[in-house]
Design an enzyme around this catalytic site. Structure first.
Site, PDB file in Angstrom:
ATOM      1  N   GLY A 301       0.830  -1.194   0.000  1.00  0.00           N
ATOM      2  CA  GLY A 301       0.000   0.000   0.000  1.00  0.00           C
ATOM      3  C   GLY A 301       0.865   1.245   0.000  1.00  0.00           C
ATOM      4  N   GLY A 303       0.036   4.995  -0.496  1.00  0.00           N
ATOM      5  CA  GLY A 303      -0.892   6.100  -0.712  1.00  0.00           C
ATOM      6  C   GLY A 303      -2.391   5.845  -0.665  1.00  0.00           C
ATOM      7  CB  CYS A 308      -2.220   8.504   2.557  1.00  0.00           C
ATOM      8  SG  CYS A 308      -2.069   7.116   3.615  1.00  0.00           S
ATOM      9  N   GLY A 343      -6.939   2.048   2.762  1.00  0.00           N
ATOM     10  CA  GLY A 343      -7.948   2.279   1.729  1.00  0.00           C
ATOM     11  C   GLY A 343      -9.243   1.526   1.917  1.00  0.00           C
ATOM     12  N   GLY A 364      -6.850   1.198   9.331  1.00  0.00           N
ATOM     13  CA  GLY A 364      -6.527   2.351  10.176  1.00  0.00           C
ATOM     14  C   GLY A 364      -7.782   3.122  10.515  1.00  0.00           C
ATOM     15  CG  MET A 391       1.611   6.792  11.558  1.00  0.00           C
ATOM     16  SD  MET A 391       1.070   7.548  13.100  1.00  0.00           S
ATOM     17  CE  MET A 391       2.586   8.167  13.762  1.00  0.00           C
TER      18      MET A 391
HETATM   19  P1  XMP Z   1      -6.690   3.466   6.336  1.00  0.00           P
HETATM   20  O1  XMP Z   1      -7.272   3.795   4.984  1.00  0.00           O
HETATM   21  O2  XMP Z   1      -7.207   2.175   6.858  1.00  0.00           O
HETATM   22  O3  XMP Z   1      -5.121   3.275   6.063  1.00  0.00           O
HETATM   23  O4  XMP Z   1      -6.835   4.592   7.303  1.00  0.00           O
HETATM   24  C1  XMP Z   1      -4.184   3.022   7.070  1.00  0.00           C
HETATM   25  C2  XMP Z   1      -2.788   3.037   6.491  1.00  0.00           C
HETATM   26  O5  XMP Z   1      -2.428   4.319   6.000  1.00  0.00           O
HETATM   27  C3  XMP Z   1      -0.996   4.435   5.944  1.00  0.00           C
HETATM   28  N1  XMP Z   1      -0.589   5.724   6.515  1.00  0.00           N
HETATM   29  C4  XMP Z   1      -0.086   6.744   5.806  1.00  0.00           C
HETATM   30  N2  XMP Z   1       0.227   6.865   4.493  1.00  0.00           N
HETATM   31  N3  XMP Z   1       0.882   9.129   4.841  1.00  0.00           N
HETATM   32  C5  XMP Z   1       0.717   8.064   4.006  1.00  0.00           C
HETATM   33  O6  XMP Z   1       1.008   8.195   2.810  1.00  0.00           O
HETATM   34  C6  XMP Z   1       0.583   9.076   6.183  1.00  0.00           C
HETATM   35  O7  XMP Z   1       0.722  10.072   6.907  1.00  0.00           O
HETATM   36  C7  XMP Z   1       0.088   7.833   6.687  1.00  0.00           C
HETATM   37  N4  XMP Z   1      -0.279   7.410   7.917  1.00  0.00           N
HETATM   38  C8  XMP Z   1      -0.692   6.116   7.778  1.00  0.00           C
HETATM   39  C9  XMP Z   1      -0.443   3.278   6.737  1.00  0.00           C
HETATM   40  O8  XMP Z   1       0.044   2.334   5.798  1.00  0.00           O
HETATM   41  C10 XMP Z   1      -1.671   2.771   7.484  1.00  0.00           C
HETATM   42  O9  XMP Z   1      -1.584   1.421   7.853  1.00  0.00           O
END
Ligand code: XMP
Length: 478
Positions: A301, A303, A308, A343, A364, A391
């Site tokens: 994954g 983006g 994100c 996603g 997330g 993050m």
């Molecule tokens: P969901 O869609 O379930 O995704 O909220 C969780 C995942 O998002 C990623 N993640 C990030 N990706 N910038 C990014 O590009 C960020 O600041 C960020 N924070 C989290 C991460 O893989 C997480 O598991």
């Protein structure tokens, strides 16, 4: 020349639908969602909570493991704090508590009360200066004998205790406790040394939830994230020592040379003790390189996450369905499971991710705002909400700047994530049940009674915007 034809098309969850197949499955209950998180770690439910500081610490991990999934404790804590979170999960439930809370027989009542409050327990095992079992003390004992001053005046002494041996099995312990009508069974080794404690509550909980994710000792399983720089090897060792069941080597660009090298370095540092997950990648080449470096699972994954902005800020990413399919095909050659990370907005997305070849799905946003997610409840515009943030967002980076010894390679020079607030949600177990319900349904439409059959049997159709509009409820649009 049509130069555009050389650019491959990549699809996301919304671009496809699962095709209903002739199915011999009569009920969703017939479907088995058992799967692998890593090569060795099996889960009854293919859902994992994201290693984000507003999603997973010990309380989320406990909830996820109890329902058959797994929590991955984020790494934006000091090594000690993160190890403590892991230890909390390992202590939450066990067939045998190997290191029960104790008090000395000559300790004062005040001391015993303080220990009970500190550990949040209503009973302590009493030991003498040589750690031999001396008795058991409950808060009730203290109330009953108010004039006593030291623990041994009020405790149930060793001579009146029902005691097991160090090698007493769970079944034997249950029988002994039922016969003697006691709720706690201390275990002793040679010389009457305290060797552990079995509680009726733990045994019954264990029997009630056969699907919960546990280690060989009946303790709840938990994963923990690490980075690829700074203290990461020390962190890896500390997390394994605290009982982590899998390490998740997690950076934004998991196909960077230093990330690939870190996989072998971690493996060397911790030996074969626990499985190592590596990511994130979004291409077959990335997945293959991580498999070759020794990854026991690959996290996919770049983006797609709900907070994100990598795709907007850096212009980088691969729509998640295609990314999962490409990586799953590459990983299959190495028998390495894929985790589809980010996603997921609807239960149907979980079914699509699994159909695309993932063995587990990381969540997330949908788990943010639950009672188990870290962070305080705040009131914004009259609504009770919790903060949820990427993050790589500026606020997450700012929060980390205050913590010492954290290596911040996750945060690029420009933020690639945002912060938001989410309304308070149902407990994590309810969210997971709902997602798994959708997955079971998707599996039965696809004639798949197992995850492996879902990989083999499910087929997709690509849809248009009209198809997508038709998919969402539209009777109410007026
Ligand atoms: P969901 O869609 O379930 O995704 O909220 C969780 C995942 O998002 C990623 N993640 C990030 N990706 N910038 C990014 O590009 C960020 O600041 C960020 N924070 C989290 C991460 O893989 C997480 O598991």
């Amino acid at each position: 020349m049509n130069w555009k034809s050389d650019i491959p098309l990549a699809l996301s969850y919304d671009d496809v639908m699962l095709v209903p197949r002739r199915s011999g499955i009569r009920s969703r209950r017939e479907v088995d969602t058992g799967t692998r998180f890593t090569r060795r770690l099996r889960l009854a439910v293919p859902l994992v909570s994201a290693n984000m500081d507003t999603v997973t610490e010990s309380s989320m991990s406990i909830a996820m493991a109890r329902i058959g999934g797994l929590g991955i404790i984020h790494r934006f804590l000091t090594v000690e704090q993160q190890a403590r979170e892991v230890a909390r999960v390992k202590r939450a439930e066990a067939l045998v508590i190997e290191d029960p809370h104790t008090v000395r027989n000559d300790a004062s009542f005040d001391e015993a009360r303080r220990l009970m409050a500190e550990h949040g327990v209503s009973g302590l095992v009493v030991v003498d200066a040589d750690r031999r079992l001396a008795g058991m003390l409950t808060s009730r004992d203290i109330d009953m004998v108010p004039e006593a001053r030291v623990v041994e005046d009020a405790m149930t002494p060793r001579s009146r205790l029902v005691v097991g041996r160090i090698d007493t099995s769970g079944d034997e312990a249950l029988e002994i406790m039922r016969d003697a009508r006691v709720e706690k069974l201390p275990l002793v080794g040679d010389g009457d040394q305290l060797a552990g404690l079995v509680t009726m509550r733990d045994l019954l909980q264990h029997a009630e939830r056969p699907e919960s994710t546990t280690d060989a000792r009946g303790r709840l399983a938990v994963g923990a994230a690490i980075g690829v720089r700074g203290d990461y090897l020390e962190r890896a060792r500390a997390l394994v020592a605290a009982g982590a069941d899998a390490l998740v080597l997690d950076i934004a660009h998991g196909h960077a040379e230093h990330a690939i090298q870190a996989v072998s370095a971690v493996r060397e540092a911790i030996g074969d003790a626990v499985d190592v997950v590596a990511g994130n990648v979004a291409t077959a080449e990335g997945a293959r390189d991580l498999c070759l470096a020794g990854a026991d699972a690959v996290k996919v994954g770049v983006g797609p996450g709900s907070v994100c902005t990598t795709r907007i800020v850096a212009g980088v990413g691969v729509p998640q369905l295609s990314a999962v399919m490409a990586c799953a095909e590459a990983c299959a050659e190495h028998d390495v499971p894929v985790i589809a990370d980010g996603g997921i907005r609807y239960p149907g997305d979980v079914a699509k991710a699994i159909a695309a070849g993932a063995e587990t799905v990381m969540i997330g946003g949908l788990l943010a705002g639950t009672p188990e997610s870290p962070g305080d409840v705040v009131t914004r515009d009259g609504r009770r909400v919790k903060v949820f943030r990427g993050m790589a967002s500026a606020p997450a980076a700012e929060a980390r700047r205050h913590a010492e010894d954290l290596d911040d390679e996750f945060v690029p020079t420009v933020p690639e994530g945002v912060e938001t607030v989410v309304p308070l949600r149902d407990p994590a177990s309810e969210i997971v049940r709902n997602l798994v319900g959708g997955l079971r349904s998707g599996m039965s439409y696809s004639n798949a009674s197992t995850i492996a059959e879902m990989h083999r049997n499910a087929t997709f159709v690509r849809i248009t915007v009209a198809g997508l509009n038709e998919s969402h409820p539209h009777a109410l649009r007026g």
